[in-house]
Design an enzyme around this catalytic site. Structure first.
Site: not given
Length: 396
Positions: A126, A244, A381, A383
């Site tokens: 990827q 994903e 992430s 966050e």
């Protein structure tokens, strides 16, 4: 929502269990259950075993060579594979680029690439993150400039998992610099053997070569390798990331790891008592098991509406799934204490049958802990996922 399996679901589970008991090679199962490192050959061998059975792509519809299973059957299959200790099918081809090709690719791309993904003729990686475009992926700077019937690609990708083995890479590239950054991105399929591609290893904290930098220096890519429309790649990228992030939850694998953690907790300690009798540790273990049960229920809720495709709730699965995976790895190290400290790469790589510390269960756990620091970062992430949850689910 009914969380109980039907008779048909239970019969399917029995069929999967029987197949795995017969088909899974003992050496691969041993590596998975003992947190040892897998080679590319290990992954390819298991991929081909499942492909021969027609089960390597559980989420694919029958028209593209998949088994055509229901969402519940896919969940059962994933859970039984994790329970048995099978290698993970590399997701980049089967679970990530393939759904994009199915949804947005040309008939020629579908006819060419999908069979090669099923057979593992092509190993994919990827090409998303860049040195200056990780969490803010839309800031990517790798360019693709049209030159006749080719694109000329220049730039750099980073944290590219297993690129050292890859035959193909799916890349986000900038094809228009004069528009809003999300609107000038395209989705290209690039042959990793093309002239001008350089792969450099990044050695991780556990001293494993898992990720890489990938450099593109005037790489010529046929225009036919553009997926969908030029400058619509951001739409395709978000579609892929939904698939994903849903898979990253990995409930089945966490249930297997929880069972392993419990075996560590009941081992006799130096004081003659098992760790499970320590009220503080027992409370941590119980809390984690409750969290995992809640995550599984949430996954089943998402599966019940899977016909609508992955939505923003995939971010919830990603955050909670990776939090639980990291907590499991932490408690494993806590359970074995100093026995996890010696670093034994020869044992991890399968070059020696037993560990130097004479505790084969404990020896890989610190390496496993270090490796799992990545889970809250990859796939977007945690966050950033919390921002998505705040904006798209809570509407704040």
């Amino acid at each position: 929502m009914d969380l109980n399996y039907t008779d048909e679901d239970l019969a399917f589970r029995d069929e999967v269990r029987a197949f795995l008991a017969e088909a899974l090679p003992a050496d691969l199962q041993h590596k998975l259950r003992h947190h040892l490192r897998l080679t590319k050959d290990d992954s390819v061998r298991w991929h081909k075993i499942l492909a021969a059975k027609g089960w390597v792509a559980p989420g694919w519809p029958a028209e593209f060579g998949g088994p055509g299973w229901t969402p519940v059957q896919r969940h059962i299959f994933d859970e039984e594979c994790a329970r048995a200790g099978t290698p993970q099918i590399m997701p980049f081809g089967v679970n990530m680029v393939a759904p994009v090709i199915m949804a947005f690719g040309s008939p020629e791309q579908k006819a060419y690439y999908l069979p090669r993904i099923l057979s593992c003729e092509d190993w994919w990686c990827q090409g998303y993150s860049e040195p200056g475009a990780g969490s803010d992926l839309a800031s990517l700077k790798t360019t693709a400039v049209k030159d006749g019937d080719h694109y000329i690609v220049n730039g750099q990708k980073t944290w590219t998992t297993l690129a050292q083995h890859a035959d193909m890479i799916f890349c986000l590239v900038r094809t228009d610099t004069g528009v809003r950054k999300q609107e000038g991105i395209s989705f290209l399929l690039i042959d990793m053997h093309s002239p001008g591609i350089t792969v450099r290893p990044i050695i991780m904290l556990d001293e494993d070569h898992e990720v890489n930098e990938v450099f593109f220096d005037n790489v010529r890519v046929p225009s036919a390798n553009l997926v969908g429309q030029e400058n619509r790649g951001w739409t395709y990228a978000k579609y892929l990331l939904g698939h994903e992030r849903t898979g990253i939850a990995a409930v089945g694998r966490s249930k297997r790891e929880l069972a392993f953690l419990k075996t560590l907790a009941v081992r006799e300690q130096k004081n003659g008592k098992p760790l499970i009798e320590d009220p503080l540790f027992a409370a941590k273990l119980a809390s984690l098991e409750i969290e995992l049960m809640a995550l599984e229920t949430t996954v089943l809720r998402v599966l019940s509406r899977a016909d609508k495709g992955p939505g923003p709730e995939a971010s919830v699965l990603k955050v909670r799934g990776t939090d639980i995976q990291q907590q499991l790895s932490e408690l494993m190290v806590e359970a074995v204490g100093p026995m996890a400290l010696p670093f034994d790469p020869a044992y991890l790589e399968g070059e020696r049958e037993h560990s130097l510390v004479d505790d084969d269960d404990a020896a890989p756990l610190l390496s496993h802990y270090f490796n799992y620091r990545k889970t809250s970062i990859y796939g977007g992430s945690n966050e950033i996922q919390r921002n998505i949850i705040t904006q798209m689910i809570l509407g704040l």
